[in-house]
Motif scaffolding. Structure first.
Motif, PDB file in Angstrom:
ATOM      1  N   MET A   1       0.843  -1.181   0.000  1.00 46.30           N
ATOM      2  CA  MET A   1       0.000   0.000   0.000  1.00 46.30           C
ATOM      3  C   MET A   1       0.883   1.238   0.000  1.00 46.30           C
ATOM      4  N   MET A   2       0.337   2.320  -0.530  1.00 51.31           N
ATOM      5  CA  MET A   2       1.042   3.599  -0.588  1.00 51.31           C
ATOM      6  C   MET A   2       0.144   4.667   0.012  1.00 51.31           C
ATOM      7  N   THR A   3       0.735   5.690   0.615  1.00 48.44           N
ATOM      8  CA  THR A   3      -0.052   6.812   1.128  1.00 48.44           C
ATOM      9  C   THR A   3       0.577   8.124   0.692  1.00 48.44           C
ATOM     10  N   TYR A   4      -0.305   9.134   0.504  1.00 41.18           N
ATOM     11  CA  TYR A   4       0.120  10.474   0.117  1.00 41.18           C
ATOM     12  C   TYR A   4      -1.018  11.427   0.441  1.00 41.18           C
ATOM     13  N   LYS A   5      -0.730  12.473   1.202  1.00 41.36           N
ATOM     14  CA  LYS A   5      -1.719  13.493   1.570  1.00 41.36           C
ATOM     15  C   LYS A   5      -3.000  12.887   2.152  1.00 41.36           C
ATOM     16  N   GLY A   6      -2.848  11.802   2.904  1.00 48.17           N
ATOM     17  CA  GLY A   6      -4.002  11.171   3.537  1.00 48.17           C
ATOM     18  C   GLY A   6      -4.749  10.180   2.669  1.00 48.17           C
ATOM     19  N   TYR A   7      -4.312   9.953   1.450  1.00 50.59           N
ATOM     20  CA  TYR A   7      -4.953   9.008   0.546  1.00 50.59           C
ATOM     21  C   TYR A   7      -4.128   7.733   0.484  1.00 50.59           C
TER      22      TYR A   7
ATOM     23  N   HIS B   1       0.728  -1.533 -10.895  1.00 51.20           N
ATOM     24  CA  HIS B   1      -0.505  -0.761 -11.051  1.00 51.20           C
ATOM     25  C   HIS B   1      -1.055  -0.472  -9.664  1.00 51.20           C
ATOM     26  N   GLY B   2      -1.707   0.672  -9.545  1.00 53.09           N
ATOM     27  CA  GLY B   2      -2.260   1.067  -8.258  1.00 53.09           C
ATOM     28  C   GLY B   2      -3.652   1.634  -8.412  1.00 53.09           C
ATOM     29  N   ARG B   3      -4.379   1.651  -7.289  1.00 54.35           N
ATOM     30  CA  ARG B   3      -5.739   2.192  -7.269  1.00 54.35           C
ATOM     31  C   ARG B   3      -5.980   2.830  -5.906  1.00 54.35           C
ATOM     32  N   VAL B   4      -6.437   4.079  -5.924  1.00 56.48           N
ATOM     33  CA  VAL B   4      -6.731   4.789  -4.683  1.00 56.48           C
ATOM     34  C   VAL B   4      -8.021   4.219  -4.111  1.00 56.48           C
ATOM     35  N   VAL B   5      -8.013   3.942  -2.810  1.00 54.12           N
ATOM     36  CA  VAL B   5      -9.169   3.283  -2.195  1.00 54.12           C
ATOM     37  C   VAL B   5     -10.034   4.218  -1.361  1.00 54.12           C
ATOM     38  N   ASN B   6      -9.607   5.458  -1.134  1.00 54.61           N
ATOM     39  CA  ASN B   6     -10.395   6.381  -0.295  1.00 54.61           C
ATOM     40  C   ASN B   6     -10.481   7.775  -0.919  1.00 54.61           C
ATOM     41  N   SER B   7     -10.975   7.837  -2.147  1.00 57.00           N
ATOM     42  CA  SER B   7     -10.963   9.112  -2.876  1.00 57.00           C
ATOM     43  C   SER B   7     -12.263   9.899  -2.840  1.00 57.00           C
ATOM     44  N   GLY B   8     -13.261   9.447  -2.129  1.00 58.65           N
ATOM     45  CA  GLY B   8     -14.474  10.239  -1.993  1.00 58.65           C
ATOM     46  C   GLY B   8     -15.330  10.280  -3.241  1.00 58.65           C
TER      47      GLY B   8
END
Length: 65
Positions: free
Chosen positions: A1-7, A21-28
């Protein structure tokens, strides 16, 4: 997992094409598109670019991220 600016993003590797490949899981309200790269440094940069573009879009549309 990766984090940046709370995401947070989940990360995987497709060995058939040798790409991360990555996918943001908490983008609102705006789902952030997936991102990909061939190495970890580029993957981190693409993730950060995706978040920065997401935050810019929210600001333009007056939406709280």
């Amino acid at each position: 997992m990766m984090t940046y600016k709370g995401y947070t993003a989940t990360v995987g590797f497709d060995d058939s094409v040798e790409r991360f490949h990555g996918r943001v899981v908490n983008s609102g309200p705006y789902p952030i598109a997936t991102f990909e790269a061939t190495d970890v440094d580029d993957l981190q940069a693409e993730f950060q670019r995706s978040i920065d573009e997401y935050l810019f879009s929210c600001k333009e549309d007056s939406i709280k991220p």
